[in-house]
Write an enzyme that holds these catalytic residues in place. Structure first.
Site, PDB file in Angstrom:
ATOM      1  N   PRO A 194      15.902  -6.184 -24.439  1.00 28.22           N
ATOM      2  CA  PRO A 194      16.424  -7.578 -24.269  1.00 28.22           C
ATOM      3  C   PRO A 194      16.912  -7.926 -22.989  1.00 28.22           C
ATOM      4  CG  PRO A 194      17.119  -6.393 -26.350  1.00 28.22           C
ATOM      5  CD  PRO A 194      16.498  -5.441 -25.483  1.00 28.22           C
ATOM      6  N   SER A 195      16.765  -9.435 -22.816  1.00 24.35           N
ATOM      7  CA  SER A 195      17.449  -9.916 -21.680  1.00 24.35           C
ATOM      8  C   SER A 195      17.089  -9.655 -20.537  1.00 24.35           C
ATOM      9  CB  SER A 195      19.160  -9.949 -21.845  1.00 24.35           C
ATOM     10  OG  SER A 195      19.449 -10.227 -22.866  1.00 24.35           O
ATOM     11  N   ARG A 196      15.862  -8.869 -20.277  1.00 28.88           N
ATOM     12  CA  ARG A 196      15.104  -8.460 -19.082  1.00 28.88           C
ATOM     13  C   ARG A 196      15.978  -7.135 -18.547  1.00 28.88           C
ATOM     14  NH1 ARG A 196      12.088 -10.549 -21.561  1.00 28.88           N
ATOM     15  NH2 ARG A 196      10.502 -12.161 -20.873  1.00 28.88           N
ATOM     16  N   LEU A 197      16.749  -6.414 -19.401  1.00 23.78           N
ATOM     17  CA  LEU A 197      17.435  -5.359 -18.925  1.00 23.78           C
ATOM     18  C   LEU A 197      16.859  -3.998 -19.386  1.00 23.78           C
ATOM     19  CD1 LEU A 197      21.207  -6.447 -19.497  1.00 23.78           C
ATOM     20  CD2 LEU A 197      20.141  -6.601 -17.490  1.00 23.78           C
TER      21      LEU A 197
END
Ligand SMILES: Cc1cc2nc3c(=O)[nH]c(=O)nc-3n(C[C@H](O)[C@H](O)[C@H](O)COP(=O)(O)O)c2cc1C
Length: 217
Positions: A194-197
């Site tokens: 998630p959240s590009r992490l």
């Protein structure tokens, strides 16, 4: 309105939330880890999980990428088969290096491999060629892969000629058809988060062992 607007590309996005990489449970042997992820991709219904992009560099320095199907994976590396007079074959032979990319998008994973390139032994290529469906064997003989052709009838005539040549008999491996093996010096396992992490774990071969490092997404 440009193409991007008319296709609404800017608003296409997925949330990646089906898994994570726990470095403590990753196999210290990246080939074994690849096998585990491949099995997972296959069992999860990923379409053609053995498809991989092979990236090479041509004589002008331009990167070239195309899909092939991996047909063997072991401690020596990743083997695939192709026309030995194709564009990719020339690029593989001259640089003796390649990158592979497995895109298992529906499970939010990709695996990148970088390695050195060698030809698969003739006996191994013979064995794999003999296992292929007859139509694929004929196709291998008929197609001057990567050459310019005027139209499809060129291929149809070539198939007719090959059928006449071999009749009902066994079709030998064409001398211009074989395999290449990419022996890895680097792997990167990528899991969308998630959240590009995202999680990225790199395995780098140095000083006769694999070194495992985490990279920023
Ligand atoms: C899913 C998929 C699998 C493919 N598998 C192979 C393969 O195993 N061997 C092959 O020579 N070409 C395969 N191709 C075709 C190649 O992508 C490419 O068009 C062809 O090999 C010519 O590439 P080149 O001109 O760069 O040498 C495949 C294409 C796709 C989309």
């Amino acid at each position: 309105m440009d193409d991007a607007d008319s296709l609404d590309l800017a608003s296409l996005r997925e949330e990646y939330d089906v898994g994570a990489i726990d470095p403590d449970t990753m196999n210290p042997d990246p080939v074994a880890q690849w096998r585990q992820w491949f099995t997972h991709a296959s069992e999860s219904g990923v379409y053609e999980p053995n498809a991989m992009v092979v990236a090479t560099v041509d004589e002008g320095g331009w990167p070239q990428a195309r899909n092939v199907l991996v047909k063997g994976v072991d401690e020596r590396g990743f083997a695939f088969y192709t026309n030995l007079e194709s564009a990719k074959a020339g690029e593989l032979e001259s640089a003796q290096r390649a990158s592979l990319l497995f895109s298992w998008l529906s499970v939010h994973r990709q695996v990148r491999v970088v390695g050195t390139v060698t030809r698969v032994a003739a006996s191994e290529a013979d064995e794999y060629f003999a296992s292929r469906p007859r139509a694929s064997q004929l196709g291998a003989w008929a197609s001057p892969q990567s050459d310019l052709i005027a139209d499809r009838s060129v291929l149809e005539r070539a198939v007719t000629d090959v059928v006449a040549r071999f009749g009902e008999g066994e079709i030998p491996r064409p001398p211009f058809w074989g395999g290449y093996r990419v022996s890895p010096v680097l792997f990167e396992f990528w899991q969308g988060r998630p959240s590009r992490l995202h999680d990225r774990l790199r395995y780098r071969w140095a000083d006769a062992s694999w070194h495992i490092e985490r990279l920023a997404p």
